[in-house]
Enzyme design. Structure first.
Site, PDB file in Angstrom:
ATOM      1  CB  CYS A  62      -0.340 -10.913  -9.780  1.00  0.00           C
ATOM      2  SG  CYS A  62      -0.496  -9.140 -10.451  1.00  0.00           S
ATOM      3  CD  GLU A  69      -6.427 -11.594  -7.559  1.00  0.00           C
ATOM      4  OE1 GLU A  69      -6.167 -12.636  -7.788  1.00  0.00           O
ATOM      5  OE2 GLU A  69      -5.565 -10.958  -7.683  1.00  0.00           O
TER       6      GLU A  69
HETATM    7  N1  SAH Z   1       0.408  -4.023 -15.026  1.00  0.00           N
HETATM    8  C1  SAH Z   1       1.341  -3.664 -14.423  1.00  0.00           C
HETATM    9  C2  SAH Z   1       0.507  -4.010 -12.785  1.00  0.00           C
HETATM   10  C3  SAH Z   1       0.118  -5.289 -12.633  1.00  0.00           C
HETATM   11  S1  SAH Z   1       1.464  -6.181 -12.074  1.00  0.00           S
HETATM   12  C4  SAH Z   1       2.748  -3.799 -14.041  1.00  0.00           C
HETATM   13  O1  SAH Z   1       3.422  -4.807 -15.237  1.00  0.00           O
HETATM   14  O2  SAH Z   1       3.055  -3.231 -12.942  1.00  0.00           O
HETATM   15  C5  SAH Z   1       1.990  -5.414 -10.308  1.00  0.00           C
HETATM   16  C6  SAH Z   1       3.706  -5.375 -10.058  1.00  0.00           C
HETATM   17  O3  SAH Z   1       3.446  -7.106  -9.497  1.00  0.00           O
HETATM   18  C7  SAH Z   1       4.677  -6.198 -11.381  1.00  0.00           C
HETATM   19  O4  SAH Z   1       5.844  -5.779 -11.337  1.00  0.00           O
HETATM   20  C8  SAH Z   1       4.709  -7.638 -11.347  1.00  0.00           C
HETATM   21  O5  SAH Z   1       5.305  -7.825 -12.503  1.00  0.00           O
HETATM   22  C9  SAH Z   1       4.423  -7.624 -10.635  1.00  0.00           C
HETATM   23  N2  SAH Z   1       3.720  -9.452 -10.247  1.00  0.00           N
HETATM   24  C10 SAH Z   1       3.286 -10.158 -11.073  1.00  0.00           C
HETATM   25  N3  SAH Z   1       3.213 -11.507 -11.026  1.00  0.00           N
HETATM   26  C11 SAH Z   1       4.367 -11.293 -10.246  1.00  0.00           C
HETATM   27  C12 SAH Z   1       4.864 -12.979  -9.610  1.00  0.00           C
HETATM   28  N4  SAH Z   1       3.937 -13.952  -9.516  1.00  0.00           N
HETATM   29  N5  SAH Z   1       5.587 -12.539  -8.816  1.00  0.00           N
HETATM   30  C13 SAH Z   1       6.030 -11.409  -8.299  1.00  0.00           C
HETATM   31  N6  SAH Z   1       5.784 -10.522  -9.376  1.00  0.00           N
HETATM   32  C14 SAH Z   1       4.959 -10.566  -9.866  1.00  0.00           C
END
Ligand code: SAH
Length: 360
Positions: free
Chosen positions: A344, A93
């Site tokens: 995400c 995505e």
């Molecule tokens: N792996 C990388 C990039 C992908 S996640 C990282 O960890 O930064 C991108 C951001 O979205 C990260 O800060 C992650 O913690 C956050 N994220 C993922 N799922 C989420 C959710 N359900 N609610 C809020 N933030 C989320």
């Protein structure tokens, strides 16, 4: 024979292939422009290239990059969420966000993720495979051609951990900022990581001034380990030291991300603890410098597989106020495309479930 993706070659590599076929070097420039400026989807698209050369190339190379198979469009702010299919049937995505300052695209760097962060949907089925640089480029190219507009900013914040796919991500960064391609400045690119210490330091040496965003999510080591399994491998103090190193090398202001989870990391005492944890980076100066970092608070986007909930407004703003009182630059992440909301990795999962296929 296993053909290579033509879009994966950088300028020098493409030149080597073209001259190796006894064709004039300028053809490499023309082909590179077709692929990386005009987003050519097939050999037929490259109008000024002789058929004989295209035939020779197609013996060793393919052009089969990501294709949009589902697009959700927000009626509120024009945000578009894409599900893109890859040549091997996997889906990923990407999200287009429209801002006053331009179009920003959030791309995935892996199919799934193996980091295991507790609140994140991308990681539920682990990592299927890394994306190639060509596939990451094509996320941008496909979106540009879909909207008929340029993309000016990129955030590597979709599914996957970019620093767990280091070589392809760095190749992607070089090619997307190449003046013969889309020429998107590294300064307009943000890479978000859960904190792979050695690769943060490596990235600092690449001469690519991308903005580093660190997914922090906790004010101390113990709480971080509860939320993010990767924290057991890399101590918080080492992660922050690597960020400091990155800042000193590149001069780029750091961004810390803090997903706020009700009753888990949203207490005002935790905001105080977070403030002192980050005090090593210095405070913003009144009326002057912006400081070395800012924090983005992201109210957690609940996923059905976990019981993590978003904090209420009062708690969220109390948390923000504490940070502000302590002189920290803080913003609450504006949620884009609320009406087509999916955290995400959720859109990809839903698409796979609806297609009735297994997820790996
Ligand atoms: N792996 C990388 C990039 C992908 S996640 C990282 O960890 O930064 C991108 C951001 O979205 C990260 O800060 C992650 O913690 C956050 N994220 C993922 N799922 C989420 C959710 N359900 N609610 C809020 N933030 C989320």
């Amino acid at each position: 024979m296993n053909k290579k993706e033509l879009c994966e070659l950088n300028t020098e590599e493409l030149e080597a292939v073209i001259t190796g076929l006894n064709e004039p070097r300028y053809r490499a420039g023309q082909i590179y422009t077709w692929l990386h400026k005009h987003g050519a989807k097939s050999f037929e698209d490259m109008k000024n290239i002789p058929v004989s050369l295209k035939e020779k190339l197609s013996e060793s190379f393919r052009m089969t990059i990501a294709e949009p198979v589902e697009v959700l469009i927000s009626k509120l702010d024009g945000t578009r969420k894409y599900v893109l299919a890859l040549y091997d049937g996997n889906v990923i995505e990407a999200v287009l966000m429209r801002y006053k300052h331009g179009n920003s695209v959030c791309i995935s760097s892996q199919v799934g993720c193996r980091m295991g962060c507790r609140f994140c949907a991308s990681t539920l089925d682990g990592c299927v495979r890394n994306l190639t640089a060509a596939e990451m480029l094509s996320e941008i190219y496909r979106i540009e051609s879909d909207i008929g507009e340029r993309v000016s900013n990129i955030v590597i914040m979709g599914s996957g951990e970019p620093l767990d796919n280091y070589d392809e991500v760095v190749r992607f960064l070089r090619m997307i900022s190449d003046k013969n391609g889309l020429n998107i400045s590294a300064r307009n690119i943000t890479l978000s990581t859960c904190g792979i210490v050695p690769n943060i330091k490596r990235l600092a040496e690449e001469g690519l001034p991308v903005t580093l965003a660190l997914s922090l999510h906790a004010p101390n080591q113990k709480k971080r380990e509860e939320i993010m399994p990767i924290a057991k491998k890399y101590e918080l103090s080492d992660v922050l030291e690597a960020c400091r190193y990155y800042y000193n090398k590149t001069g780029r202001r750091l961004s810390f991300e803090y997903s706020v989870v009700k009753g888990v990391n949203d207490h005002k005492d935790e905001a105080e603890e977070l403030s002192s944890l980050l005090s090593v980076f210095g405070k913003k100066e009144r009326g002057g410098r912006e400081g070395a970092f800012h924090i983005n608070l992201i109210p957690v986007n609940p996923i059905k597989e976990r019981d993590y909930q978003s904090p209420d407004r009062t708690t969220l703003y109390r948390f923000k106020d504490v940070l502000e009182k302590n002189g920290i630059n803080v913003t609450i992440r504006r949620e884009m495309g609320r009406d087509i909301s999916s955290a995400c990795g959720q859109l990809r999962r839903r698409h796979i479930e609806n297609a009735g296929a297994g997820s790996d």
